[in-house]
Write a protein that holds these residues in place. Structure first.
Motif, PDB file in Angstrom:
ATOM      1  N   GLY A 176       0.838  -1.209   0.000  1.00 14.56           N
ATOM      2  CA  GLY A 176       0.000   0.000   0.000  1.00 14.56           C
ATOM      3  C   GLY A 176       0.866   1.249   0.000  1.00 14.56           C
ATOM      4  O   GLY A 176       2.079   1.176   0.129  1.00 14.56           O
ATOM      5  N   ARG A 177       0.188   2.391  -0.125  1.00  8.46           N
ATOM      6  CA  ARG A 177       0.876   3.672  -0.293  1.00  8.46           C
ATOM      7  C   ARG A 177       1.972   3.914   0.759  1.00  8.46           C
ATOM      8  O   ARG A 177       3.064   4.358   0.445  1.00  8.46           O
ATOM      9  N   VAL A 201       5.508  -8.114  -6.139  1.00 12.91           N
ATOM     10  CA  VAL A 201       4.692  -9.277  -5.790  1.00 12.91           C
ATOM     11  C   VAL A 201       5.090 -10.505  -6.612  1.00 12.91           C
ATOM     12  O   VAL A 201       5.199 -11.618  -6.094  1.00 12.91           O
TER      13      VAL A 201
HETATM   14  C1  B12 Z   1      -9.328   6.810  -4.309  1.00 15.13           C
HETATM   15  C2  B12 Z   1      -8.907   7.541  -3.051  1.00 15.13           C
HETATM   16  C3  B12 Z   1      -9.807   7.604  -1.990  1.00 15.13           C
HETATM   17  C4  B12 Z   1     -11.131   6.852  -2.010  1.00 15.13           C
HETATM   18  C5  B12 Z   1     -10.849   5.345  -1.749  1.00 15.13           C
HETATM   19  C6  B12 Z   1     -11.817   4.477  -2.530  1.00 15.13           C
HETATM   20  C7  B12 Z   1     -11.488   3.012  -2.448  1.00 15.13           C
HETATM   21  N1  B12 Z   1     -12.527   2.254  -2.659  1.00 15.13           N
HETATM   22  O1  B12 Z   1     -10.366   2.570  -2.219  1.00 15.13           O
HETATM   23  C8  B12 Z   1     -11.911   7.577  -0.867  1.00 15.13           C
HETATM   24  C9  B12 Z   1     -12.763   8.658  -1.484  1.00 15.13           C
HETATM   25  C10 B12 Z   1     -12.771   6.680   0.013  1.00 15.13           C
HETATM   26  C11 B12 Z   1     -10.763   8.227  -0.089  1.00 15.13           C
HETATM   27  C12 B12 Z   1     -10.905   8.686   1.195  1.00 15.13           C
HETATM   28  C13 B12 Z   1      -9.924   9.401   1.867  1.00 15.13           C
HETATM   29  N2  B12 Z   1      -8.733   9.790   1.352  1.00 15.13           N
HETATM   30 CO1  B12 Z   1      -8.003   9.114  -0.300  1.00 15.13          CO
HETATM   31  N3  B12 Z   1      -7.217   8.797  -1.943  1.00 15.13           N
HETATM   32  C14 B12 Z   1      -7.622   8.133  -2.977  1.00 15.13           C
HETATM   33  C15 B12 Z   1      -6.551   8.211  -4.101  1.00 15.13           C
HETATM   34  C16 B12 Z   1      -6.982   9.311  -5.066  1.00 15.13           C
HETATM   35  C17 B12 Z   1      -6.284   6.963  -4.890  1.00 15.13           C
HETATM   36  C18 B12 Z   1      -5.974   5.703  -4.053  1.00 15.13           C
HETATM   37  C19 B12 Z   1      -5.952   4.534  -5.012  1.00 15.13           C
HETATM   38  O2  B12 Z   1      -6.978   3.901  -5.256  1.00 15.13           O
HETATM   39  N4  B12 Z   1      -4.813   4.296  -5.660  1.00 15.13           N
HETATM   40  C20 B12 Z   1      -4.692   3.278  -6.699  1.00 15.13           C
HETATM   41  C21 B12 Z   1      -4.191   1.974  -6.114  1.00 15.13           C
HETATM   42  C22 B12 Z   1      -4.260   0.876  -7.164  1.00 15.13           C
HETATM   43  O3  B12 Z   1      -2.843   2.227  -5.733  1.00 15.13           O
HETATM   44  P1  B12 Z   1      -2.263   1.815  -4.299  1.00 15.13           P
HETATM   45  O4  B12 Z   1      -3.332   1.919  -3.268  1.00 15.13           O
HETATM   46  O5  B12 Z   1      -1.005   2.550  -4.057  1.00 15.13           O
HETATM   47  O6  B12 Z   1      -1.964   0.270  -4.492  1.00 15.13           O
HETATM   48  C23 B12 Z   1      -0.872  -0.219  -5.260  1.00 15.13           C
HETATM   49  C24 B12 Z   1       0.390  -0.486  -4.410  1.00 15.13           C
HETATM   50  O7  B12 Z   1       0.463   0.365  -3.274  1.00 15.13           O
HETATM   51  C25 B12 Z   1       0.329  -1.946  -4.079  1.00 15.13           C
HETATM   52  N5  B12 Z   1      -0.461  -2.403  -2.910  1.00 15.13           N
HETATM   53  C26 B12 Z   1      -1.554  -1.834  -2.351  1.00 15.13           C
HETATM   54  N6  B12 Z   1      -2.007  -2.593  -1.354  1.00 15.13           N
HETATM   55  C27 B12 Z   1      -1.228  -3.672  -1.250  1.00 15.13           C
HETATM   56  C28 B12 Z   1      -1.275  -4.770  -0.391  1.00 15.13           C
HETATM   57  C29 B12 Z   1      -0.318  -5.767  -0.514  1.00 15.13           C
HETATM   58  C30 B12 Z   1      -0.386  -6.957   0.399  1.00 15.13           C
HETATM   59  C31 B12 Z   1       0.697  -5.651  -1.492  1.00 15.13           C
HETATM   60  C32 B12 Z   1       1.712  -6.709  -1.603  1.00 15.13           C
HETATM   61  C33 B12 Z   1       0.759  -4.545  -2.357  1.00 15.13           C
HETATM   62  C34 B12 Z   1      -0.213  -3.566  -2.235  1.00 15.13           C
HETATM   63  O8  B12 Z   1      -0.253  -2.490  -5.252  1.00 15.13           O
HETATM   64  C35 B12 Z   1      -1.283  -1.614  -5.759  1.00 15.13           C
HETATM   65  C36 B12 Z   1      -1.378  -1.772  -7.254  1.00 15.13           C
HETATM   66  O9  B12 Z   1      -0.369  -1.130  -7.971  1.00 15.13           O
HETATM   67  C37 B12 Z   1      -5.295   8.593  -3.256  1.00 15.13           C
HETATM   68  C38 B12 Z   1      -4.176   9.256  -4.054  1.00 15.13           C
HETATM   69  C39 B12 Z   1      -2.875   8.453  -4.026  1.00 15.13           C
HETATM   70  N7  B12 Z   1      -1.785   9.086  -4.389  1.00 15.13           N
HETATM   71  O10 B12 Z   1      -2.830   7.296  -3.673  1.00 15.13           O
HETATM   72  C40 B12 Z   1      -5.932   9.442  -2.144  1.00 15.13           C
HETATM   73  C41 B12 Z   1      -5.221   9.625  -0.820  1.00 15.13           C
HETATM   74  C42 B12 Z   1      -4.547   8.348  -0.369  1.00 15.13           C
HETATM   75  N8  B12 Z   1      -6.341   9.955   0.082  1.00 15.13           N
HETATM   76  C43 B12 Z   1      -6.053  10.870   0.936  1.00 15.13           C
HETATM   77  C44 B12 Z   1      -6.948  11.360   1.932  1.00 15.13           C
HETATM   78  C45 B12 Z   1      -6.463  12.567   2.717  1.00 15.13           C
HETATM   79  C46 B12 Z   1      -8.204  10.768   2.147  1.00 15.13           C
HETATM   80  C47 B12 Z   1      -9.231  11.146   3.221  1.00 15.13           C
HETATM   81  C48 B12 Z   1      -8.658  11.484   4.605  1.00 15.13           C
HETATM   82  C49 B12 Z   1     -10.069  12.290   2.637  1.00 15.13           C
HETATM   83  C50 B12 Z   1     -11.124  12.830   3.583  1.00 15.13           C
HETATM   84  N9  B12 Z   1     -10.864  14.009   4.078  1.00 15.13           N
HETATM   85  O11 B12 Z   1     -12.096  12.182   3.820  1.00 15.13           O
HETATM   86  C51 B12 Z   1     -10.127   9.897   3.256  1.00 15.13           C
HETATM   87  C52 B12 Z   1      -9.625   8.843   4.262  1.00 15.13           C
HETATM   88  C53 B12 Z   1     -10.423   7.561   4.245  1.00 15.13           C
HETATM   89  C54 B12 Z   1      -9.824   6.492   5.143  1.00 15.13           C
HETATM   90  N10 B12 Z   1     -10.199   6.530   6.408  1.00 15.13           N
HETATM   91  O12 B12 Z   1      -9.082   5.638   4.723  1.00 15.13           O
HETATM   92  C55 B12 Z   1      -4.621  11.379   0.771  1.00 15.13           C
HETATM   93  C56 B12 Z   1      -3.675  10.866   1.860  1.00 15.13           C
HETATM   94  C57 B12 Z   1      -2.684  11.942   2.248  1.00 15.13           C
HETATM   95  C58 B12 Z   1      -1.954  11.621   3.514  1.00 15.13           C
HETATM   96  N11 B12 Z   1      -1.131  12.581   3.864  1.00 15.13           N
HETATM   97  O13 B12 Z   1      -2.072  10.649   4.162  1.00 15.13           O
HETATM   98  C59 B12 Z   1      -4.280  10.900  -0.703  1.00 15.13           C
HETATM   99  C60 B12 Z   1      -2.793  10.593  -0.949  1.00 15.13           C
HETATM  100  C61 B12 Z   1      -4.759  12.031  -1.654  1.00 15.13           C
HETATM  101  C62 B12 Z   1      -3.856  13.230  -1.660  1.00 15.13           C
HETATM  102  N12 B12 Z   1      -3.135  13.433  -2.743  1.00 15.13           N
HETATM  103  O14 B12 Z   1      -3.790  13.953  -0.733  1.00 15.13           O
HETATM  104  N13 B12 Z   1      -9.636   8.300  -0.827  1.00 15.13           N
END
Ligand code: B12
Length: 222
Positions: A176-177, A201
């Motif tokens: 994850g992130r 992975v």
């Molecule tokens: C979509 C999104 C949401 C959606 C989530 C929907 C859902 N069903 O997942 C919603 C609208 C619910 C949301 C809510 C919030 N979000 Co948000 N969100 C995002 C966003 C735009 C994209 C996340 C995503 O889907 N990425 C795509 C996936 C595929 O990528 P990934 O998660 O990194 O996963 C990859 C790898 O990490 C890895 N991986 C992931 N998991 C695992 C697990 C294992 C075991 C392994 C091996 C690998 C692995 O493989 C994946 C595939 O490549 C991010 C932006 C970002 N830069 O990430 C912000 C982001 C994470 N969110 C953020 C925030 C602030 C929030 C909220 C607090 C907003 C609010 N005020 O309500 C809330 C918090 C909710 C909570 N309690 O968790 C911030 C976090 C900033 C920080 N400083 O922490 C971000 C970075 C946005 C930003 N630019 O500011 N969010």
């Protein structure tokens, strides 16, 4: 970010499932595999949407809409890639309590499934007590956890410790992130496997298979 990922971000933000799906379809037809679709299209498109949201260029509602289309795409895509048999082992995937970001986890779960694992995807916000019951009953060799938000971190050690103490000794995978931003190893044990990106992975799966992982954990050796 590549041109197609940017295009996908646009179709996701406009809530257009058909256009998003056809973009993925055209990349498949061009010979791109699932790893490419997940890591070069969907992941950067969603991360880019996060950047746009941070810059106030898109609204919270736009981000929610994009997330829901992305979720639908993942379901649709994985359904077309399900293997006939799942023989590699059992893996369960969950987000800890308060963690709502499940799209990355769902991607990983689908990829495990495509690679022949029997998977159970528990989605966001799963309290430890229920996760533990599920893991004790099903006995997966692998338990994958995804962490995106810092405020979910304090609970991480408790989840890892509880899973790794289960009698069937599952391997805990952490991603994850936050895994690519912080040193998460102190939250786990020396056996906890941290895989910051999806590309890691595949390597882990190969070394797990080479080490006879399934056999070892079935015998409770770890
Ligand atoms: C979509 C999104 C949401 C959606 C989530 C929907 C859902 N069903 O997942 C919603 C609208 C619910 C949301 C809510 C919030 N979000 Co948000 N969100 C995002 C966003 C735009 C994209 C996340 C995503 O889907 N990425 C795509 C996936 C595929 O990528 P990934 O998660 O990194 O996963 C990859 C790898 O990490 C890895 N991986 C992931 N998991 C695992 C697990 C294992 C075991 C392994 C091996 C690998 C692995 O493989 C994946 C595939 O490549 C991010 C932006 C970002 N830069 O990430 C912000 C982001 C994470 N969110 C953020 C925030 C602030 C929030 C909220 C607090 C907003 C609010 N005020 O309500 C809330 C918090 C909710 C909570 N309690 O968790 C911030 C976090 C900033 C920080 N400083 O922490 C971000 C970075 C946005 C930003 N630019 O500011 N969010």
């Amino acid at each position: 970010m590549n041109f197609h990922a940017e295009l996908l971000a646009e179709t996701l933000l406009s809530g257009d499932f058909k256009a998003s799906w056809s973009l993925i379809g055209s990349q498949r037809e061009a010979g791109k595999n699932s790893l490419y679709i997940y890591t070069r299209l969907l992941t950067p498109a969603m991360r880019y949407i996060g950047d746009l949201w941070e810059q106030n260029s898109v609204s919270v509602a736009d981000e929610h809409l994009a997330s829901s289309v992305c979720d639908r795409l993942l379901t649709h895509y994985a359904a077309g890639r399900e293997p006939l048999q799942s023989t590699a082992g059992k893996a369960m995937f969950l987000c800890m309590e308060q963690e709502m970001h499940f799209l990355g986890l769902k991607t990983i779960s689908s990829y495990f499934q495509e690679c022949g694992w029997h998977t159970r995807f528990y989605g966001p916000n799963l309290p430890l007590e229920y996760a533990l019951i599920a893991a004790s009953n099903w006995k997966p060799q692998v338990i994958g956890i995804s962490v995106s938000m810092v405020y979910a971190l304090p609970a991480l050690s408790a989840y890892i410790e509880a899973f790794e103490a289960l009698p069937h000794r599952p391997v805990v995978l952490l991603g994850g992130r936050l895994a690519s931003r912080y040193r998460l190893q102190p939250h786990g044990s020396p056996s906890t496997v941290i895989l910051p990106e999806m590309e890691d992975v595949q390597d882990w799966m190969s070394s797990y298979a080479r080490a006879g992982g399934l056999l070892r954990s079935e015998k409770g050796l770890g």
